[in-house]
Design a protein around this motif. Structure first.
Motif, short mmCIF file in Angstrom:
data_model
loop_
_atom_site.label_atom_id
_atom_site.label_comp_id
_atom_site.label_asym_id
_atom_site.label_seq_id
_atom_site.Cartn_x
_atom_site.Cartn_y
_atom_site.Cartn_z
N LYS A 16 0.85 -1.18 0.00
CA LYS A 16 0.00 0.00 0.00
C LYS A 16 0.90 1.24 0.00
O LYS A 16 1.85 1.34 0.77
CB LYS A 16 -0.89 -0.02 1.26
N GLN A 17 0.60 2.19 -0.87
CA GLN A 17 1.41 3.38 -0.95
C GLN A 17 1.12 4.30 0.23
O GLN A 17 -0.01 4.38 0.70
CB GLN A 17 1.11 4.12 -2.25
N VAL A 18 2.14 4.99 0.69
CA VAL A 18 1.95 5.94 1.78
C VAL A 18 1.76 7.32 1.17
O VAL A 18 2.68 7.88 0.59
CB VAL A 18 3.17 5.96 2.73
N PRO A 19 0.55 7.88 1.25
CA PRO A 19 0.33 9.17 0.60
C PRO A 19 1.18 10.26 1.27
O PRO A 19 1.29 10.31 2.48
CB PRO A 19 -1.17 9.44 0.81
N GLY A 20 1.77 11.08 0.43
CA GLY A 20 2.51 12.22 0.93
C GLY A 20 3.95 11.94 1.30
O GLY A 20 4.69 12.84 1.68
N LYS A 21 4.38 10.68 1.19
CA LYS A 21 5.76 10.37 1.55
C LYS A 21 6.71 10.96 0.50
O LYS A 21 7.69 11.61 0.83
CB LYS A 21 5.93 8.85 1.64
N ILE A 22 6.36 10.72 -0.75
CA ILE A 22 7.16 11.25 -1.86
C ILE A 22 6.41 12.42 -2.47
O ILE A 22 5.18 12.42 -2.50
CB ILE A 22 7.35 10.17 -2.96
N ARG A 23 7.13 13.44 -2.92
CA ARG A 23 6.49 14.47 -3.74
C ARG A 23 7.43 14.76 -4.90
O ARG A 23 8.44 15.45 -4.72
CB ARG A 23 6.22 15.74 -2.93
N TRP A 24 7.09 14.19 -6.06
CA TRP A 24 7.94 14.40 -7.22
C TRP A 24 7.90 15.86 -7.63
O TRP A 24 6.85 16.51 -7.60
CB TRP A 24 7.49 13.53 -8.41
N GLY A 25 9.05 16.37 -8.02
CA GLY A 25 9.13 17.76 -8.46
C GLY A 25 10.17 17.91 -9.54
O GLY A 25 10.95 16.99 -9.82
N MET A 26 10.16 19.08 -10.16
CA MET A 26 11.11 19.34 -11.25
C MET A 26 11.65 20.75 -11.13
O MET A 26 10.93 21.67 -10.75
CB MET A 26 10.40 19.16 -12.60
N LEU A 27 12.93 20.86 -11.41
CA LEU A 27 13.55 22.19 -11.45
C LEU A 27 14.06 22.42 -12.86
O LEU A 27 14.78 21.58 -13.41
CB LEU A 27 14.69 22.26 -10.43
N ILE A 28 13.67 23.54 -13.46
CA ILE A 28 14.08 23.85 -14.83
C ILE A 28 15.06 25.01 -14.80
O ILE A 28 14.69 26.12 -14.38
CB ILE A 28 12.84 24.19 -15.70
N ASP A 29 16.29 24.74 -15.18
CA ASP A 29 17.29 25.81 -15.24
C ASP A 29 17.19 26.47 -16.61
O ASP A 29 17.80 26.02 -17.58
CB ASP A 29 18.68 25.23 -15.00
N THR A 30 16.40 27.53 -16.69
CA THR A 30 16.11 28.12 -18.00
C THR A 30 17.33 28.78 -18.63
O THR A 30 17.34 29.06 -19.82
CB THR A 30 14.99 29.18 -17.88
N ARG A 31 18.38 29.01 -17.84
CA ARG A 31 19.59 29.64 -18.39
C ARG A 31 20.29 28.70 -19.37
O ARG A 31 20.96 29.13 -20.30
CB ARG A 31 20.56 30.00 -17.26
N LYS A 32 20.13 27.38 -19.12
CA LYS A 32 20.83 26.41 -19.95
C LYS A 32 20.03 26.00 -21.19
O LYS A 32 20.54 25.35 -22.09
CB LYS A 32 21.13 25.16 -19.12
N CYS A 33 18.73 26.36 -21.19
CA CYS A 33 17.84 25.90 -22.27
C CYS A 33 18.19 26.60 -23.59
O CYS A 33 18.32 27.82 -23.63
CB CYS A 33 16.41 26.21 -21.87
N ILE A 34 18.36 25.80 -24.64
CA ILE A 34 18.76 26.37 -25.94
C ILE A 34 17.53 26.90 -26.67
O ILE A 34 16.52 26.19 -26.80
CB ILE A 34 19.44 25.31 -26.83
N GLU A 35 17.62 28.14 -27.14
CA GLU A 35 16.52 28.74 -27.89
C GLU A 35 16.28 27.94 -29.17
O GLU A 35 17.22 27.61 -29.90
CB GLU A 35 16.90 30.20 -28.22
N GLY A 36 15.02 27.59 -29.40
CA GLY A 36 14.72 26.87 -30.64
C GLY A 36 14.79 25.36 -30.52
O GLY A 36 14.27 24.65 -31.37
N CYS A 37 15.44 24.86 -29.48
CA CYS A 37 15.53 23.40 -29.30
C CYS A 37 14.22 22.89 -28.73
O CYS A 37 13.70 23.46 -27.77
CB CYS A 37 16.68 23.08 -28.35
N LYS A 38 13.68 21.84 -29.32
CA LYS A 38 12.42 21.30 -28.82
C LYS A 38 12.51 19.79 -28.61
O LYS A 38 11.52 19.07 -28.78
CB LYS A 38 11.29 21.65 -29.78
N GLU A 39 13.69 19.32 -28.26
CA GLU A 39 13.91 17.89 -28.07
C GLU A 39 12.95 17.30 -27.03
O GLU A 39 12.35 16.25 -27.25
CB GLU A 39 15.36 17.63 -27.63
N CYS A 40 12.82 18.00 -25.90
CA CYS A 40 12.01 17.48 -24.81
C CYS A 40 10.55 17.37 -25.24
O CYS A 40 9.88 16.37 -24.95
CB CYS A 40 12.14 18.35 -23.58
N VAL A 41 10.08 18.40 -25.96
CA VAL A 41 8.69 18.42 -26.40
C VAL A 41 8.45 17.25 -27.36
O VAL A 41 7.50 16.47 -27.20
CB VAL A 41 8.35 19.75 -27.10
#
Lengths: 383, 259, 125
Positions: B44-69
């Protein structure tokens, strides 16, 4: 009692056939929508609700306004409403049915509609709205039909129906409050995120609904000779007047808060609706027309001599209904989506299929109302 | 009650077959059986134990690159109708004033205001979309992911009205006609339901990182457990100035940005 | 007819053993430490043919709810072996017969909506 709806003159059957035709075209349009999906409507990613939800919002108001005749008659024993109360109740029944049909028409997967009941979610306002709308439909149908049946037999109505009728009074307020809460609790939709939305809904409902009721009694008088009484109409007109005044007062307060605070997100929707935003101004003429005709109608209704006139009263009532239909049935819902959460301005206009389905649902409501009123008039006039 | 009985019955009736098959597979070891590696999530999963999150460092993102999308939309069979009205998107790039409309705009440097920024579902801790859903078709998972149960969605589009980030898309028409390069490992959606980013719950369960994180040539995105103080993402949040989208709405997004 | 179906199913499930299992690619090292791992073997049928024939829809329904909503993705068989609760687990073996689901459903005129979203063996090359 229903057999009384099967006996009518030529005009009655012409009207019924006309409605049947409109319903048929609506059904045919709906089958297209079911097959190809909601892409056949004007709705899209940015304006994700349109004509259907707007009609739903307006009609909840019409349904709730039955309380304006039920409350004075049953709670205050106001005898002048004796003949009109059944018209109010049956109008509420038809309007509620239309509301439910508009929700169904708007759903992507109407085949799963029972999921709302199978997985009850009290945290969702839609759940409550479905509950109160279905309840209101049953309450009004049962109480109206029972009282009418007793009248036909010339006996007093059964005692259990009284509490049901009393229940319908707070219930009427609840349906429109819950409907306002559908919108008023959404973060990021600033046109709707206002505490006066529920009071405004009630005020506009009592103005437009009672006006519609006045118009109905006039139509009934013309077509069937059944007169609900000019005293009842005058009293209703007074109620509609002050509800209309309250409605426009509340709209004014919305403008003040948004424009004086100068918070862009609060201003944008109103700016879009009344002045246009970044060159997008499809709704501007509609909104000004609504405002002008609404204020004009209220002014006419405020003057006792005009209010009593058999020419001005229906004109002002029709003006008020149209004004509030545009305000609630067009502006409020569409305006809420402009600008979008990503600050884009996308304008919506309904497609022919969407309009055909909308007219079809209105025709279903009109058909039900015609049948119910036919029975009511037959009983009342001892045909 | 019903479930217990059913389980018992499955167990009893399955025992024989499974025993036979086990023996058979033991006899012919050459034909190895498919082995899937899965995390031990059978408890049984324990609610609230994990909270997935993401941090996007927009300084490193290449203009025009859409690989992730491209990668996300391919992996999850996101249709491309090539028109705005029917558009379905899970992750996309947009300008500063659209992604952060309530952030400081006046005299913002061209370097910041001129760039594009990644936007996706924020998997909010206090998500308005799950609050308004009348069937709990969209719901908060035990691990903080705002998930969709496409089997249950009635297509009322209330979540779309409630989401202040425009992260939800409706299937206005049959999506299958518009999937150019389908991925067979993941289902499509059907006409009439709402869809959105699932934080790659389908990949997390296999121990993989989200598709966008993996596809990025610049390692712009960091994915991890926000509830774990020792995680990489928490370390980055500790040592950088970060922001969320529209924090004033109280939705508590799980996606953070370094501008 | 029934016996024909039975043998068909039997052959289909036996045939699965003769296929080399598609071993899962090794997982990302950085993602791996996110979870505790157990090995799951999704190649065995979960219950007898007779039981599955009568109850597969209930099993699938329960799998669907517990895996999608509760995140309980692993089915523990009576002998302790573990299977992933997924339509793909079933199809992993049964896709060898492309008509596996369709034959019966067509005969019984049952139209489940699974394949509106899930990709069936009929649609794979």
């Amino acid at each position: 009692m229903i057999e009384k709806a099967l006996k009518g003159n030529r005009n009655y059957w012409i009207w019924i056939s006309f409605l049947a035709l409109v319903i048929a075209s609506g059904i045919s349009a709906y089958s297209q929508q079911r097959w190809f999906g909601l892409t056949v409507t004007g709705m899209g990613r940015d304006v994700s609700w349109g004509l259907y939800i707007a009609q739903f919002t307006f009609l909840v108001g019409v349904a709730a306004s039955a309380v304006m005749v039920v409350l004075p008659y049953y709670l205050h024993n106001y005898k002048a409403f004796g003949k009109i109360v059944i018209i109010g109740e049956f109008l509420a029944v038809s309007a509620t049915l239309m509301c439910l049909l508009f929700i169904l028409a708007d759903m992507g997967r109407p085949d799963r509609v029972l999921n709302v009941m199978l997985y009850p979610s009290p945290h969702s306002m839609v759940f409550w709205d479905v509950m109160v709308l279905n309840g209101y439909f049953i309450i009004n149908l049962v109480s109206g039909w029972t009282v009418l049946g007793a009248e036909r037999k010339g006996i007093p109505p059964p005692r259990w129906v009284k509490p049901v009728i009393y229940l319908s009074i707070p219930w009427a307020v609840s349906i429109h409050t819950v409907t306002a809460f559908l919108y008023a609790g959404l973060p990021g939709r600033h046109l709707w995120l206002t505490a006066v939305l529920a009071p405004r809904f009630l005020a506009s409902a009592f103005a437009a609904g009672t006006s519609l009721l006045i118009l109905l009694t006039i139509i009934l008088k013309k077509t069937t000779g059944f007169d609900a009484g000019s005293e009842a109409r005058e009293k209703l007109a007074v109620l509609a007047t002050y509800a209309g005044v309250t409605n426009f007062f509340l709209i004014g307060t919305e403008f003040f808060t948004a424009l004086y605070s100068n918070i862009p997100s609060h201003m944008h929707s109103l700016q879009y609706l009344f002045f246009g935003l970044e060159g997008h101004s499809n709704l501007v003429p509609w909104m000004w027309f609504s405002l002008m005709i609404g204020l004009g109608s209220v002014v006419v209704l405020l003057i006792p001599a005009l209010r009593a006139s058999s020419k001005w009263l229906p004109a002002a009532c029709a003006g008020l209904v149209i004004s509030i239909w545009i305000d609630k049935g067009v502006g409020l819902i569409l305006g809420g989506f402009v600008p979008s959460p990503l600050e884009d301005i996308v304008e919506y206009s309904p497609t022919l299929i969407e309009i055909a389905i909308t007219l079809g649902i209105w025709a279903i409501g009109a058909l039900l109302l015609t049948v119910l009123l036919k029975v009511a008039v037959a009983v009342k006039t001892q045909e | 009650m019903m479930n217990e009985e059913r389980r018992a019955f499955i167990k009893k009736s399955g025992l024989g077959v499974l025993a036979c098959m086990g023996a058979a597979s033991g006899l012919i070891p050459k034909f190895s059986l498919e082995k899937t590696v899965l995390p031990a999530w059978d408890e049984k999963q324990v609610p609230g134990k994990i909270r997935w999150g993401m941090l996007i460092d927009t300084r490193k993102c290449i203009e025009g690159c859409k690989e992730c999308v491209a990668q996300c939309h391919h992996v999850h069979n996101v249709p491309d109708f090539n028109n705005r009205k029917d558009e379905v998107k899970w992750i996309w790039k947009s300008s500063y004033n659209k992604v952060f409309p309530t952030a400081s705009q006046q005299f913002q440097s061209e370097k910041i205001a001129g760039r594009s920024y990644l936007a996706l579902c924020n998997h909010c801790a206090d998500s308005p979309c799950t609050r308004v859903c009348p069937t709990e078709a969209t719901f908060k998972r035990w691990d903080g992911i705002v998930a969709m149960d496409y089997h249950r969605c009635i297509g009322c589009r209330f979540c779309m009205a409630a989401c202040p980030y425009g992260s939800r898309s409706f299937n206005w028409q049959d999506p299958r006609t518009a999937i150019k390069d389908p991925s067979l490992a993941y289902p499509t959606r059907e006409q009439g339901v709402v869809e959105k980013c699932n934080f790659c719950s389908d990949r997390l369960v296999k121990g993989l990182l989200p598709a966008c994180v993996e596809a990025c040539p610049q390692q712009v995105m960091t994915f991890g457990d926000l509830n774990d103080p020792k995680s990489e993402i928490r370390g980055l949040l500790e040592n950088n100035e970060t922001m969320q989208r529209k924090p004033e709405l109280g939705t508590k997004p799980s996606v953070f940005y370094i501008i | 007819m029934i016996f024909f179906g039975l043998t068909l199913v039997l052959f289909a499930s036996l045939y699965a053993f003769m296929q080399d299992g598609m071993a899962e690619k090794t997982t990302q090292p950085q993602a791996q430490n996110l979870h505790r791992q157990v090995s799951v073997d999704s190649t065995k049928c979960i219950a007898s043919k007779e039981f599955m024939r009568a109850n597969h829809m209930r099993v699938l329904n329960e799998w669907r709810n517990s895996s999608v909503r509760e995140g309980n993705r692993i089915f523990v068989a009576p002998n302790g072996s573990k299977l992933e609760k997924s339509l793909n687990t079933c199809l992993g073996c049964h896709k060898n017969n492309k008509l596996f689901c369709f034959n019966c459903h067509m005969y019984a005129n049952v139209k489940p909506k699974c394949w509106n979203c899930h990709i069936s063996a009929m649609e794979t090359p």
